[in-house]
Design a protein around this motif. Structure first.
Motif, PDB file in Angstrom:
ATOM      1  N   ALA B  60       0.826  -1.216   0.000  1.00  0.00           N
ATOM      2  CA  ALA B  60       0.000   0.000   0.000  1.00  0.00           C
ATOM      3  C   ALA B  60       0.854   1.258   0.000  1.00  0.00           C
ATOM      4  O   ALA B  60       0.428   2.310  -0.454  1.00  0.00           O
ATOM      5  CB  ALA B  60      -0.933  -0.006   1.211  1.00  0.00           C
ATOM      6  N   HIS B  61       2.090   1.144   0.487  1.00  0.00           N
ATOM      7  CA  HIS B  61       2.975   2.312   0.528  1.00  0.00           C
ATOM      8  C   HIS B  61       3.998   2.315  -0.604  1.00  0.00           C
ATOM      9  O   HIS B  61       4.967   3.064  -0.551  1.00  0.00           O
ATOM     10  CB  HIS B  61       3.668   2.403   1.884  1.00  0.00           C
ATOM     11  N   GLY B  62       3.815   1.453  -1.596  1.00  0.00           N
ATOM     12  CA  GLY B  62       4.643   1.599  -2.797  1.00  0.00           C
ATOM     13  C   GLY B  62       5.421   0.380  -3.258  1.00  0.00           C
ATOM     14  O   GLY B  62       6.000   0.404  -4.343  1.00  0.00           O
ATOM     15  N   ALA B  63       5.454  -0.711  -2.457  1.00  0.00           N
ATOM     16  CA  ALA B  63       6.245  -1.877  -2.875  1.00  0.00           C
ATOM     17  C   ALA B  63       5.528  -2.651  -3.983  1.00  0.00           C
ATOM     18  O   ALA B  63       4.317  -2.853  -3.928  1.00  0.00           O
ATOM     19  CB  ALA B  63       6.505  -2.790  -1.676  1.00  0.00           C
ATOM     20  N   ASP B  64       6.295  -3.076  -5.001  1.00  0.00           N
ATOM     21  CA  ASP B  64       5.751  -3.960  -6.039  1.00  0.00           C
ATOM     22  C   ASP B  64       5.901  -5.412  -5.634  1.00  0.00           C
ATOM     23  O   ASP B  64       5.156  -6.277  -6.065  1.00  0.00           O
ATOM     24  CB  ASP B  64       6.507  -3.751  -7.362  1.00  0.00           C
ATOM     25  N   LYS B  65       6.963  -5.672  -4.846  1.00  0.00           N
ATOM     26  CA  LYS B  65       7.255  -7.013  -4.360  1.00  0.00           C
ATOM     27  C   LYS B  65       7.586  -6.900  -2.882  1.00  0.00           C
ATOM     28  O   LYS B  65       8.188  -5.913  -2.458  1.00  0.00           O
ATOM     29  CB  LYS B  65       8.523  -7.568  -5.045  1.00  0.00           C
ATOM     30  N   VAL B  66       7.217  -7.925  -2.112  1.00  0.00           N
ATOM     31  CA  VAL B  66       7.649  -7.973  -0.713  1.00  0.00           C
ATOM     32  C   VAL B  66       8.296  -9.334  -0.491  1.00  0.00           C
ATOM     33  O   VAL B  66       7.676 -10.365  -0.743  1.00  0.00           O
ATOM     34  CB  VAL B  66       6.464  -7.811   0.269  1.00  0.00           C
ATOM     35  N   ILE B  67       9.545  -9.326  -0.090  1.00  0.00           N
ATOM     36  CA  ILE B  67      10.190 -10.577   0.302  1.00  0.00           C
ATOM     37  C   ILE B  67      10.031 -10.705   1.810  1.00  0.00           C
ATOM     38  O   ILE B  67      10.513  -9.854   2.566  1.00  0.00           O
ATOM     39  CB  ILE B  67      11.678 -10.596  -0.100  1.00  0.00           C
ATOM     40  N   VAL B  68       9.303 -11.723   2.235  1.00  0.00           N
ATOM     41  CA  VAL B  68       9.012 -11.901   3.653  1.00  0.00           C
ATOM     42  C   VAL B  68       9.906 -13.008   4.203  1.00  0.00           C
ATOM     43  O   VAL B  68       9.959 -14.103   3.655  1.00  0.00           O
ATOM     44  CB  VAL B  68       7.530 -12.289   3.867  1.00  0.00           C
ATOM     45  N   VAL B  69      10.636 -12.674   5.269  1.00  0.00           N
ATOM     46  CA  VAL B  69      11.407 -13.696   5.972  1.00  0.00           C
ATOM     47  C   VAL B  69      10.817 -13.792   7.375  1.00  0.00           C
ATOM     48  O   VAL B  69      10.985 -12.892   8.187  1.00  0.00           O
ATOM     49  CB  VAL B  69      12.910 -13.342   6.051  1.00  0.00           C
ATOM     50  N   ASP B  70      10.078 -14.849   7.603  1.00  0.00           N
ATOM     51  CA  ASP B  70       9.359 -14.998   8.861  1.00  0.00           C
ATOM     52  C   ASP B  70      10.028 -16.112   9.654  1.00  0.00           C
ATOM     53  O   ASP B  70      10.005 -17.264   9.247  1.00  0.00           O
ATOM     54  CB  ASP B  70       7.892 -15.357   8.548  1.00  0.00           C
ATOM     55  N   SER B  71      10.669 -15.742  10.760  1.00  0.00           N
ATOM     56  CA  SER B  71      11.392 -16.750  11.539  1.00  0.00           C
ATOM     57  C   SER B  71      11.503 -16.312  12.990  1.00  0.00           C
ATOM     58  O   SER B  71      11.678 -15.125  13.274  1.00  0.00           O
ATOM     59  CB  SER B  71      12.807 -16.922  10.964  1.00  0.00           C
ATOM     60  N   PRO B  72      11.407 -17.257  13.922  1.00  0.00           N
ATOM     61  CA  PRO B  72      11.599 -16.908  15.339  1.00  0.00           C
ATOM     62  C   PRO B  72      12.985 -16.292  15.609  1.00  0.00           C
ATOM     63  O   PRO B  72      13.144 -15.526  16.560  1.00  0.00           O
ATOM     64  CB  PRO B  72      11.478 -18.249  16.070  1.00  0.00           C
ATOM     65  N   GLU B 180       3.371  -8.404  -5.297  1.00  0.00           N
ATOM     66  CA  GLU B 180       3.647  -9.832  -5.179  1.00  0.00           C
ATOM     67  C   GLU B 180       4.308 -10.080  -3.821  1.00  0.00           C
ATOM     68  O   GLU B 180       5.177  -9.304  -3.406  1.00  0.00           O
ATOM     69  CB  GLU B 180       4.615 -10.204  -6.311  1.00  0.00           C
ATOM     70  N   ILE B 181       3.904 -11.143  -3.151  1.00  0.00           N
ATOM     71  CA  ILE B 181       4.527 -11.482  -1.861  1.00  0.00           C
ATOM     72  C   ILE B 181       5.314 -12.779  -2.029  1.00  0.00           C
ATOM     73  O   ILE B 181       4.789 -13.783  -2.505  1.00  0.00           O
ATOM     74  CB  ILE B 181       3.459 -11.624  -0.747  1.00  0.00           C
ATOM     75  N   ILE B 182       6.598 -12.711  -1.688  1.00  0.00           N
ATOM     76  CA  ILE B 182       7.472 -13.879  -1.849  1.00  0.00           C
ATOM     77  C   ILE B 182       7.975 -14.283  -0.474  1.00  0.00           C
ATOM     78  O   ILE B 182       8.563 -13.466   0.239  1.00  0.00           O
ATOM     79  CB  ILE B 182       8.692 -13.510  -2.732  1.00  0.00           C
ATOM     80  N   ASN B 183       7.753 -15.530  -0.102  1.00  0.00           N
ATOM     81  CA  ASN B 183       8.308 -15.993   1.171  1.00  0.00           C
ATOM     82  C   ASN B 183       9.693 -16.576   0.923  1.00  0.00           C
ATOM     83  O   ASN B 183       9.905 -17.318  -0.012  1.00  0.00           O
ATOM     84  CB  ASN B 183       7.394 -17.048   1.795  1.00  0.00           C
ATOM     85  N   PHE B 184      10.624 -16.181   1.779  1.00  0.00           N
ATOM     86  CA  PHE B 184      11.993 -16.650   1.617  1.00  0.00           C
ATOM     87  C   PHE B 184      12.493 -17.156   2.956  1.00  0.00           C
ATOM     88  O   PHE B 184      12.369 -16.463   3.975  1.00  0.00           O
ATOM     89  CB  PHE B 184      12.882 -15.494   1.119  1.00  0.00           C
ATOM     90  N   LEU B 185      13.017 -18.367   2.951  1.00  0.00           N
ATOM     91  CA  LEU B 185      13.566 -18.881   4.204  1.00  0.00           C
ATOM     92  C   LEU B 185      15.057 -19.121   4.048  1.00  0.00           C
ATOM     93  O   LEU B 185      15.485 -20.011   3.318  1.00  0.00           O
ATOM     94  CB  LEU B 185      12.841 -20.171   4.626  1.00  0.00           C
ATOM     95  N   PRO B 186      15.874 -18.301   4.708  1.00  0.00           N
ATOM     96  CA  PRO B 186      17.320 -18.493   4.601  1.00  0.00           C
ATOM     97  C   PRO B 186      17.778 -19.685   5.451  1.00  0.00           C
ATOM     98  O   PRO B 186      17.017 -20.192   6.268  1.00  0.00           O
ATOM     99  CB  PRO B 186      17.881 -17.183   5.160  1.00  0.00           C
ATOM    100  N   VAL B 187      18.997 -20.102   5.227  1.00  0.00           N
ATOM    101  CA  VAL B 187      19.597 -21.139   6.071  1.00  0.00           C
ATOM    102  C   VAL B 187      20.365 -20.414   7.178  1.00  0.00           C
ATOM    103  O   VAL B 187      21.343 -19.715   6.897  1.00  0.00           O
ATOM    104  CB  VAL B 187      20.574 -22.011   5.250  1.00  0.00           C
ATOM    105  N   PHE B 188      19.892 -20.536   8.393  1.00  0.00           N
ATOM    106  CA  PHE B 188      20.564 -19.838   9.495  1.00  0.00           C
ATOM    107  C   PHE B 188      21.687 -20.687  10.082  1.00  0.00           C
ATOM    108  O   PHE B 188      21.526 -21.891  10.264  1.00  0.00           O
ATOM    109  CB  PHE B 188      19.561 -19.504  10.606  1.00  0.00           C
ATOM    110  N   ASP B 189      22.813 -20.053  10.362  1.00  0.00           N
ATOM    111  CA  ASP B 189      23.891 -20.707  11.094  1.00  0.00           C
ATOM    112  C   ASP B 189      23.873 -20.135  12.516  1.00  0.00           C
ATOM    113  O   ASP B 189      24.483 -19.100  12.795  1.00  0.00           O
ATOM    114  CB  ASP B 189      25.233 -20.423  10.405  1.00  0.00           C
TER     115      ASP B 189
END
Lengths: 261, 330
Positions: B60-72, B180-189
């Motif tokens: 709503a504030h201007g992003a065309d894409k949102v990469i979401v990283v949702d992690s504890p 567009e909403i993209i979920n991304f899960l990185p590999v955490f060390d």
């Protein structure tokens, strides 16, 4: 405990004036000082030394005249000093500067690296965290205070916009310290005398452990495209009047802006 | 490095306890303008724990894409987990530009991330512009605000910049925008998570954010002492303003640092700014000269503040302010 404090000689930016005619910066007569946040960092190290005993090494990158702040650090209580000076280091941005310092730090033994949060000539606050990254060490920035358990653990007070956080970390690590954290001590008379007898290690490229491509202007991803002084905006009306009249002028303006009725 | 692969303008969305910080919305606003120049997209980087719901706010504030990283691991900001996540996004998505708010979080994260990505970072920018060649022209104050420098990062990507809160403008919220909403899960060390957060303390005195105020009553050396600043508070209350100050009163221990305006304090842009007993050192001007209207009172008619003010009164703050309060209370 072995503590290394990174310090920088900077122009006292509060003393810089702009030429009213040309608008350029007048650098002449501006004193060079130890960067205030770095001095706060040195003070933090000295307090740890007072309480637990420590060997403090100060390290700076700069021209030979940076000796002045090293002598000051000695007089405050630092034990050893390294001055990094080489044409290969010149023209560095923050990344290349952090590569240079990290290259020197790699050759040294330490438990704790302290830097100032930021230097008043650039105000970037980047070199401390970048050093931590190059050395793969944990970092805590905006440090106000530290409690040490005498072994490996530091409990660190970090300033935030909303208050503060208490964080815990084991040595070795990097802390970037605020000048407002601790009032710096004065140089002692004995310290001043001793300061001029201590040796300063002067290191160039040969003494540090880093790829030459990462140093100086050539190792700097950022460049200054242009620099300029900010033009002042046109001055508004100026009234030299009695207080009561001044009050009426302001009240009328507040009404005009619908702030009061 | 093949620069052409790196494109689009990415904005790190700083959220604290699930609330997007205003600086991130301001950066989205700027990113829209920068991206438009060469037909690029705006991409929001939304990191946190249970923050999916904020993705639509970014759109709503201007992003065309949102990469979401949702992690504890990202529940609250910590240097290493956030750097790991953003580094992996940088490697995978190849951003042309990454913009970060110059807050205590952004100024901790930015340099760590830029060093890991082996690219340049320009701190505390006050102006950003896209060149014809696709280079970000990043302008920032230097030498304590005495000079401005425009910095480029020509040969490295991404081009990174931190921007002070209150400098850019957010675009108005538009619920009908699509993204567009993209979920991304990185590999955490997690073996590298070596700093532990024991306690977060909010201090009452720090809760006010002067950058949000519409009217600021700001005091300087000419105010005198704590009692003098008390008079300013009283005046501020009568017109619904917040108080702030120049560095002098912070150094004197009269005002807390979070209310300091200027190069080493905050940049403010209120509708109305009162500079009371402030001489107008360049470090202070750097933080307030964008205010819509500036009223200055100072004893010294040659004080530099009058060069930047819209309405100047030569006189004693200690006399005029109490009279003004009294007059307004009538």
């Amino acid at each position: 405990m072995k503590i290394i404090v990174c310090i920088k000689q900077v122009p006292d930016t509060t003393e810089i004036k702009l030429d009213p005619v040309t608008g350029t910066m007048i650098r002449e007569g501006v004193p060079s000082i130890m960067n205030p946040d770095d001095k706060g960092g040195l003070e933090l190290a000295l307090r740890l030394k007072d309480e637990f005993g420590a060997e403090i090494t100060v390290i700076t990158m700069g021209p030979l005249k940076a000796e002045a702040i090293i002598r000051e650090a000695f007089a405050m209580g630092a034990d050893k000093a390294i001055l990094l000076t080489d044409r290969k280091f010149a023209g560095a941005d923050t990344l290349a500067t952090s590569n240079t310092l990290a290259g020197a730090l790699r050759t040294l033994d330490f438990d704790l690296i302290i830097t100032g949060r930021q230097a008043i000539d650039g105000d970037t606050a980047q070199v401390g965290p970048q050093i931590a990254e190059h050395l793969d060490l944990p970092q805590i920035t905006y440090v106000e205070n530290v409690k040490y358990d005498g072994k490996k653990t530091l409990s660190v007070k970090k300033a935030t916009e909303e208050g503060y956080q208490i964080l815990e970390v084991e040595t070795p690590c990097v802390l970037t310290v605020l000048s407002s954290a601790n009032k710096s001590r004065y140089m002692s008379v004995r310290g001043i005398v001793e300061a001029f007898n201590k040796d300063i290690n002067i290191w160039g490229f040969e003494q540090i452990n880093v790829n030459e491509k990462k140093l100086g202007l050539g190792g700097s991803p950022t460049r200054v495209a242009k620099s300029f002084t900010r033009g002042a905006k046109a001055a508004g009306q100026l009234h030299e009047v009695e207080p009561n009249e001044a009050v009426e002028i302001i009240v009328n303006k507040l009404k005009e802006k619908y702030i009061i009725r | 490095m093949d620069k052409a692969k790196y494109k689009d303008v990415y904005v790190f969305i700083e959220q604290r306890e699930g609330i997007i910080q205003s600086v991130s919305l301001e950066l989205l606003g700027k990113a829209v303008e920068l991206a438009a120049k060469h037909g690029e997209k705006v991409c929001a980087l939304l990191l946190g724990d249970n923050i999916q719901g904020l993705a639509n706010d970014c759109i709503a504030h201007g992003a065309d894409k949102v990469i979401v990283v949702d992690s504890p691991h990202l529940k609250y900001y910590m240097t290493e987990p956030y750097t790991q996540a953003l580094y992996q996004i940088g490697e995978k998505f190849e951003p042309g530009i990454i913009l970060i708010g110059a807050t205590t979080i952004g100024r901790d994260l930015g340099p760590r991330l830029s060093a890991r990505l082996a690219t340049g970072l320009t701190a505390d920018c006050t102006a950003l512009e896209m060149s014809e060649e696709g280079n970000l022209m990043m302008t920032r104050p230097a030498f304590g605000g005495n000079m401005m420098a425009t910095i480029v990062c020509k040969e490295h990507r991404p081009q990174m910049s931190t921007v002070r809160p209150g400098v850019m403008y957010a675009t108005a919220r538009n619920e009908s925008r699509k993204g567009e909403i993209i979920n991304f899960l990185p590999v955490f060390d997690s073996s590298k998570f070596r700093v532990r957060l024991l306690e977060t303390v909010k201090e009452e005195r720090n809760l006010v954010d002067i950058t949000e105020a519409n009217i600021l009553v700001s005091g300087g050396r000419g105010v005198g002492d704590a009692e003098g600043f008390g008079k300013l508070r009283e005046f501020a209350q009568t017109i619904g303003a917040e108080v702030s100050s120049s560095r002098a009163l912070v150094d004197a221990g009269i005002v807390t640092h979070n209310r300091q305006v200027g190069q080493t304090g905050k940049t403010v842009r209120p509708d109305l700014y009162f500079a009371l007993g402030i001489s107008g050192a360049i470090q202070h001007l750097a933080g307030m000269e964008e205010s819509d209207y500036i009223i200055a009172i100072n004893k010294d008619k040659y004080a530099p503040i009058f060069q930047s003010s819209d309405l100047g009164i030569v006189g004693d703050v200690k006399k005029i302010v109490p009279l003004l309060t009294e007059r307004l209370k009538r």
